[in-house]
Design an enzyme around this catalytic site. Structure first.
Site, PDB file in Angstrom:
ATOM      1  N   ARG A 126       0.840  -1.211   0.000  1.00 43.61           N
ATOM      2  CA  ARG A 126       0.000   0.000   0.000  1.00 43.61           C
ATOM      3  C   ARG A 126       0.870   1.255   0.000  1.00 43.61           C
ATOM      4  O   ARG A 126       0.552   2.254  -0.640  1.00 43.61           O
ATOM      5  CB  ARG A 126      -0.918  -0.003   1.224  1.00 43.61           C
ATOM      6  CG  ARG A 126      -2.068  -0.996   1.101  1.00 43.61           C
ATOM      7  CD  ARG A 126      -2.753  -1.208   2.447  1.00 43.61           C
ATOM      8  NE  ARG A 126      -3.282   0.006   3.006  1.00 43.61           N
ATOM      9  CZ  ARG A 126      -3.502   0.214   4.304  1.00 43.61           C
ATOM     10  NH1 ARG A 126      -3.260  -0.743   5.180  1.00 43.61           N
ATOM     11  NH2 ARG A 126      -3.978   1.354   4.742  1.00 43.61           N
TER      12      ARG A 126
ATOM     13  N   SER B 212      -6.699  -3.198   8.697  1.00 41.90           N
ATOM     14  CA  SER B 212      -5.312  -3.353   9.143  1.00 41.90           C
ATOM     15  C   SER B 212      -5.229  -3.228  10.672  1.00 41.90           C
ATOM     16  O   SER B 212      -4.646  -4.071  11.364  1.00 41.90           O
ATOM     17  CB  SER B 212      -4.458  -2.294   8.445  1.00 41.90           C
ATOM     18  OG  SER B 212      -3.218  -2.153   9.051  1.00 41.90           O
TER      19      SER B 212
HETATM   20  N1  URA Z   1      -2.020   1.969  11.121  1.00 40.39           N
HETATM   21  C1  URA Z   1      -2.171   0.646  10.811  1.00 40.39           C
HETATM   22  O1  URA Z   1      -1.914  -0.225  11.630  1.00 40.39           O
HETATM   23  N2  URA Z   1      -2.606   0.328   9.565  1.00 40.39           N
HETATM   24  C2  URA Z   1      -2.901   1.250   8.632  1.00 40.39           C
HETATM   25  O2  URA Z   1      -3.303   0.880   7.552  1.00 40.39           O
HETATM   26  C3  URA Z   1      -2.723   2.607   8.960  1.00 40.39           C
HETATM   27  C4  URA Z   1      -2.280   2.940  10.222  1.00 40.39           C
END
Ligand code: URA
Length: 434
Positions: free
Chosen positions: A168, A183
């Site tokens: 990403r 996430s």
């Molecule tokens: N923090 C995370 O753990 N994942 C993300 O995608 C963005 C911030």
């Protein structure tokens, strides 16, 4: 279904099933789905979004990519806390022992800092001897013995998220609400707690710069938690200026200890009480947030929370004497005040710029291999709304050498806006989403 059909379905605005998402994530973890296909999928999600059911299914597919922590051996309702990251955010250092002192077990997995925001693990490692790498058994045993533990998350939990996050990062798909929500929540769910309190920060120092973006993320995460039967509450809090006064690892530990003694900066105390009140309610230790808050205020003011922190420091091999005497923490050789160029009232402080100044001093990492200097950072002497005379200090820079100190003084001065009128102040707690 073939992977190309899954991508196509999302690209055209269709809703994917849990089985399709599981197949995609499992294939990516196993290497049969290449980066270029996953990148195309991520970009489709970026533009098309995900329904709440898709987001929850995607989250669980991430969870299933690795091991999960089974906290079943810990007695009681386990409640976790997560912050989306800010500048000067040392709430976990206060909250975990504070909530544990109320009798609610807290098994907290934390991360390291990257970029302008700090990480709880780096902060705790400013305490000489403090071990953040604990085996699952040692982690569970410690929570059963003293009520709390804070350890670094291992790479065995949610490995697919690590791989996806890196992808990403280079495909301009980080700032997608369902991807961020999945996430964060996958790591919380894999961490094994029964209930989760989320601190979603919004403002100049936060990931989510606007209230709308923060609300969308908070709602998405609460929906995931609810769908997978974890009691979840999100508090949206202000990050338009750093939290508390200290930014930098040992400086933040000292400020957390001050707060655990019943004093400390009012905004830090307030946020800890607000988040903690929800934690004790979810853990079944209080009937209402007001009742939870009253319990926690007493634990701060009687020294019980501070004693619990000392117990945790000792249990994890740290020098517990720092709790009585924070001057034993690492400190910087050079201290330089940042003087106000004009008289007036502090109108704003760019939190991200302060975070970058602290990072450049060595308090944080620009890349993940950088080494932290625990003693350096910035202490804000004046916050938004405070009056200041010309030449009086706005902040103090703590540095390892005069060159770095001078550079930081320039950055910190530029981060402050001193106005001739009273600024509009927004509350610290902006919204609660349950
Ligand atoms: N923090 C995370 O753990 N994942 C993300 O995608 C963005 C911030």
């Amino acid at each position: 279904m073939r992977v190309i059909e899954i991508i196509q379905k999302k690209r055209d605005g269709g809703e994917l099933t849990a089985a399709e998402l599981a197949e995609l994530v499992a294939g990516y973890g196993a290497g049969s789905v290449p980066d270029y296909q996953m990148a195309a999928f991520l970009m489709s999600v970026y533009f098309r979004g995900m329904t709440p059911s898709e987001t929850a299914a995607f989250t669980m597919a991430l969870v299933q990519s690795g091991k999960t922590l089974d906290l079943g051996a810990i007695r009681g309702v386990k409640v976790d806390k997560h912050s989306t990251g800010g500048v000067g955010d040392k709430t976990s250092l206060v909250l975990i022992p504070l909530v544990a002192a109320s009798g609610a077990p807290v098994a907290k997995l934390s991360g390291r800092g990257l970029g302008h925001t700090g990480g709880t693990i780096d902060k705790l490692e400013a305490i000489s001897g403090f071990r953040t790498e604990l085996s699952s058994q040692a982690f569970i045993d410690q929570v059963n013995r003293i009520g709390c533990a804070i350890a670094g998350a291992t790479t065995e939990l949610v490995p697919a998220d690590k791989k996806l996050y890196a992808l990403r990062d280079v495909t301009a798909t980080v700032d997608s609400t369902p991807l961020i929500a999945a996430s964060v929540m996958s790591k919380k769910i894999a961490g094994g707690s029964d209930a989760i309190v989320l601190d979603v920060k919004t403002g100049s120092g936060a990931f989510m710069k606007t209230m709308d973006a923060a609300r969308g993320l908070a709602q998405a995460m609460v929906q995931i938690g609810t769908q997978v039967r974890r009691k979840t509450i999100a508090v949206i809090s202000d990050m338009n200026q750093p939290l508390g006064s200290a930014v930098g690892n040992a400086l933040e530990v000292a400020e957390a200890i001050q707060t655990l003694r019943g004093s400390g900066p009012p905004d830090l105390r307030e946020l800890c009480l607000a988040l903690g009140a929800h934690m004790v309610v979810l853990a079944g230790r209080a009937q209402s947030a007001a009742n939870g808050r009253a319990i926690l205020e007493k634990l701060l003011d009687t020294g019980a929370a501070r004693a619990k922190f000392a117990e945790m420091v000792a249990a994890q091999g740290g020098d517990r004497r720092v709790v009585e005497d924070p001057t034993l923490l690492p400190s910087a050789r050079v201290r330089v005040p940042v003087e106000s160029p004009v008289a007036g009232i502090v109108g704003s402080i760019d939190a991200q710029a302060i975070g970058i100044a602290a990072m450049a001093l060595g308090a944080g990492r620009a890349t993940k291999d950088d080494v932290i200097d625990p003693g350096v950072g910035v202490v804000l002497v004046r916050k938004v709304g405070d009056p200041v005379k010309q030449g009086e200090p706005l902040a103090v820079v703590h540095a390892s050498d005069p060159g770095k100190a001078n550079e930081a003084v320039g950055r910190v001065k530029a981060a402050y806006h001193v106005a001739s009128w009273e600024p509009l102040r927004r509350p610290l707690i902006l919204e609660v989403i349950a």
